[in-house]
Design an enzyme around this catalytic site. Sequence first.
Site, PDB file in Angstrom:
ATOM      1  N   ASP A  96     -20.700  11.088   0.286  1.00 57.84           N
ATOM      2  CA  ASP A  96     -20.127  12.312   0.819  1.00 57.84           C
ATOM      3  C   ASP A  96     -21.202  13.393   0.721  1.00 57.84           C
ATOM      4  O   ASP A  96     -22.217  13.215   0.035  1.00 57.84           O
ATOM      5  CB  ASP A  96     -18.887  12.661  -0.013  1.00 57.84           C
ATOM      6  CG  ASP A  96     -18.293  14.000   0.357  1.00 57.84           C
ATOM      7  OD1 ASP A  96     -18.184  14.290   1.564  1.00 57.84           O
ATOM      8  OD2 ASP A  96     -17.948  14.761  -0.566  1.00 57.84           O
ATOM      9  N   ASP A  98     -20.491  17.493   0.967  1.00 58.07           N
ATOM     10  CA  ASP A  98     -20.069  18.707   0.268  1.00 58.07           C
ATOM     11  C   ASP A  98     -19.576  18.378  -1.138  1.00 58.07           C
ATOM     12  O   ASP A  98     -18.731  17.501  -1.319  1.00 58.07           O
ATOM     13  CB  ASP A  98     -18.960  19.423   1.050  1.00 58.07           C
ATOM     14  CG  ASP A  98     -19.473  20.012   2.353  1.00 58.07           C
ATOM     15  OD1 ASP A  98     -19.031  21.109   2.727  1.00 58.07           O
ATOM     16  OD2 ASP A  98     -20.330  19.367   3.006  1.00 58.07           O
ATOM     17  N   GLU A 105     -19.386  23.775  -0.844  1.00 56.91           N
ATOM     18  CA  GLU A 105     -18.510  23.404   0.258  1.00 56.91           C
ATOM     19  C   GLU A 105     -18.905  24.296   1.434  1.00 56.91           C
ATOM     20  O   GLU A 105     -18.676  25.514   1.415  1.00 56.91           O
ATOM     21  CB  GLU A 105     -17.036  23.622  -0.108  1.00 56.91           C
ATOM     22  CG  GLU A 105     -16.502  22.671  -1.151  1.00 56.91           C
ATOM     23  CD  GLU A 105     -16.231  21.269  -0.600  1.00 56.91           C
ATOM     24  OE1 GLU A 105     -16.036  21.139   0.638  1.00 56.91           O
ATOM     25  OE2 GLU A 105     -16.224  20.319  -1.401  1.00 56.91           O
ATOM     26  N   ARG A 141      -9.022  25.452   8.999  1.00 55.54           N
ATOM     27  CA  ARG A 141     -10.103  26.183   8.336  1.00 55.54           C
ATOM     28  C   ARG A 141     -11.180  26.621   9.321  1.00 55.54           C
ATOM     29  O   ARG A 141     -11.708  27.728   9.233  1.00 55.54           O
ATOM     30  CB  ARG A 141     -10.712  25.318   7.223  1.00 55.54           C
ATOM     31  CG  ARG A 141      -9.821  25.180   5.996  1.00 55.54           C
ATOM     32  CD  ARG A 141     -10.402  24.222   4.981  1.00 55.54           C
ATOM     33  NE  ARG A 141     -10.302  22.833   5.414  1.00 55.54           N
ATOM     34  CZ  ARG A 141     -10.978  21.816   4.885  1.00 55.54           C
ATOM     35  NH1 ARG A 141     -11.852  22.039   3.918  1.00 55.54           N
ATOM     36  NH2 ARG A 141     -10.807  20.582   5.311  1.00 55.54           N
ATOM     37  N   SER A 184     -19.880  12.913   6.405  1.00 52.49           N
ATOM     38  CA  SER A 184     -19.381  14.193   5.934  1.00 52.49           C
ATOM     39  C   SER A 184     -18.259  14.749   6.790  1.00 52.49           C
ATOM     40  O   SER A 184     -18.306  14.672   8.025  1.00 52.49           O
ATOM     41  CB  SER A 184     -20.536  15.208   5.911  1.00 52.49           C
ATOM     42  OG  SER A 184     -20.082  16.492   5.587  1.00 52.49           O
ATOM     43  N   GLY A 185     -17.287  15.350   6.107  1.00 49.98           N
ATOM     44  CA  GLY A 185     -16.268  16.132   6.798  1.00 49.98           C
ATOM     45  C   GLY A 185     -16.769  17.525   7.109  1.00 49.98           C
ATOM     46  O   GLY A 185     -16.013  18.356   7.598  1.00 49.98           O
ATOM     47  N   ASP A 252     -16.142  12.824  -3.875  1.00 46.02           N
ATOM     48  CA  ASP A 252     -15.384  13.626  -4.835  1.00 46.02           C
ATOM     49  C   ASP A 252     -13.960  13.928  -4.435  1.00 46.02           C
ATOM     50  O   ASP A 252     -13.158  14.372  -5.271  1.00 46.02           O
ATOM     51  CB  ASP A 252     -16.102  14.958  -5.081  1.00 46.02           C
ATOM     52  CG  ASP A 252     -15.971  15.906  -3.893  1.00 46.02           C
ATOM     53  OD1 ASP A 252     -15.440  17.020  -4.056  1.00 46.02           O
ATOM     54  OD2 ASP A 252     -16.401  15.533  -2.789  1.00 46.02           O
TER      55      ASP A 252
END
Length: 291
Positions: A96, A98, A105, A141, A184-185, A252
């Site tokens: 991942d 962030d 983040e 977001r 990654s998101g 995480d």
Amino acid sequence: MSSNLTAVSYGVNLSLSELEHLRKVLSGSGASLTSESRSGDDRFGVYTISLAVDGATVADLSGLRRRVADAAAPGMDTAIVADALRDASRKLLIMDVDSTLIQQEVIELLAAHAGKREEVAAVTEAAMRGELDFAQSLHARVAVLAGLPAAVVDAVRAEVRLSEGAAELVAAFKAAGHAVAVVSGGFNQILRPIAEELGLDYWIANELEIVDGFLTGKVLGDVIDRAAKEKYLREWAAAEGIDLEHTIAVGDGANDLDMLGAAGIGVAFNAKPAVRAVADAAINMPYLDAV
């Protein structure tokens, strides 16, 4: 038939009493301790015990990991790793981004420029705990970023800091001939220069839509969610000819759970409780190179 495993303990302070307790737990679980070694640096110590366990199935390995985790002293974690993974000639490390590869983040850094950092941070926390659908939460977001000049992306990129040990971890895996990937998101506009600088083999994130020099508050294409993270793990491992049993996934948040579960070993890095509860191993200190 016995299975060869290795118990790798790591922590800022590894006391003799804690290590002796670990030996008792391992022995009491039917493991034969065949050799031991100690290493580390001025940040954290590492203690390695080679084990032989008769007829260890996947369920047996999970049980052993749970008993070791339940008996762990504060400040020390232990990963139980199959030697088939440790000794594999080629591995795939997938991480991942962030709060894993990097310390921040990114969506929160971007939201700060819109005066919405606290609001967005609360949604991010809930999503990482698994309380919200990740794709829906991401769209919500990102929507607060509508109207921001594209220049904020460059400003945020300058704020991003790698996690301690991240560059060393990637360099060590690459030097050993392994493949390294991140999924990654977050956002390609932030990740691209990081991936290029680190020399990653594979990387992907979401793409922020920018029109006429301004963020629209939307992302392009499908969201990189927990299902997508597992999909890319499988695709990239196959492309490299690496068995899933020889992959390591690190993350995480709840959106990493499918990836962690599919990998040969899933590592929770300073993770939310729901992630630590199901991961194969946990790192609860800020040094990513403990992986």
